[in-house]
Design a protein around this motif. Structure first.
Motif, short mmCIF file in Angstrom:
data_model
loop_
_atom_site.label_atom_id
_atom_site.label_comp_id
_atom_site.label_asym_id
_atom_site.label_seq_id
_atom_site.Cartn_x
_atom_site.Cartn_y
_atom_site.Cartn_z
N SER A 1 0.84 -1.19 0.00
CA SER A 1 0.00 0.00 0.00
C SER A 1 0.88 1.24 0.00
O SER A 1 1.91 1.27 0.66
CB SER A 1 -0.89 0.00 1.25
OG SER A 1 -1.52 1.24 1.40
N GLU A 2 0.44 2.27 -0.69
CA GLU A 2 1.19 3.53 -0.71
C GLU A 2 0.98 4.30 0.59
O GLU A 2 1.75 5.19 0.92
CB GLU A 2 0.72 4.40 -1.88
CG GLU A 2 1.03 3.80 -3.23
CD GLU A 2 0.45 4.64 -4.37
OE1 GLU A 2 -0.06 5.74 -4.11
OE2 GLU A 2 0.52 4.18 -5.51
N LYS A 3 -0.07 3.95 1.33
CA LYS A 3 -0.43 4.71 2.52
C LYS A 3 -0.12 4.00 3.83
O LYS A 3 -0.70 4.32 4.85
CB LYS A 3 -1.92 5.04 2.48
CG LYS A 3 -2.30 5.94 1.32
CD LYS A 3 -3.76 6.25 1.33
CE LYS A 3 -4.13 7.16 0.18
NZ LYS A 3 -5.55 7.43 0.10
N GLY A 4 0.75 3.00 3.82
CA GLY A 4 1.05 2.32 5.08
C GLY A 4 1.43 0.88 4.87
O GLY A 4 1.97 0.52 3.81
#
Length: 118
Positions: A68-71
């Motif tokens: 994931s790019e967010k975490g």
């Protein structure tokens, strides 16, 4: 959410989530969002995550960790063959129950047969 709705959802939420996954693989937050878009606005995210753990343990879904790019990586759930069988059984049971419940609501029930037996 009323108590009756909460109790009914306990028995049907697994089938509802399997039905969503039949449409497309999804991760937990996506599933929660899809449920809310369909009117299940008061279902807690924690309830969905606990359900996802259960259906994974029951072998109804395949799980893949996707970066994931967010975490941290996301767990993407995909309905597998066992899940498809479970979903078919859910829909059969749902149809059976819904038909009988609708019969109870309907004013068109012919009671003359049972009244004539007295």
């Amino acid at each position: 959410m009323g108590k009756q709705m909460t109790e009914m959802l306990k028995g049907t939420l697994e089938g509802i989530v399997l039905a969503l996954l039949a449409g497309a693989p999804a991760y937990g937050y996506e599933i929660t969002t899809q449920l809310r878009e369909r009117g299940f606005v008061e279902i807690a995210e924690g309830t969905v995550y606990a359900l996802l753990v259960r259906i994974e343990q029951k072998g109804l879904v395949d799980v893949e960790k996707v970066p994931s790019e967010k975490g941290p990586p996301r767990k993407v759930f995909t309905l597998n063959a066992n899940g498809a069988v479970e979903l078919d059984e859910f829909w059969s049971t749902w149809s059976f129950l819904a038909e009988r419940i609708d019969q109870l609501r309907s004013p068109q029930i012919d009671r003359t047969d049972s009244e004539g037996d007295n």
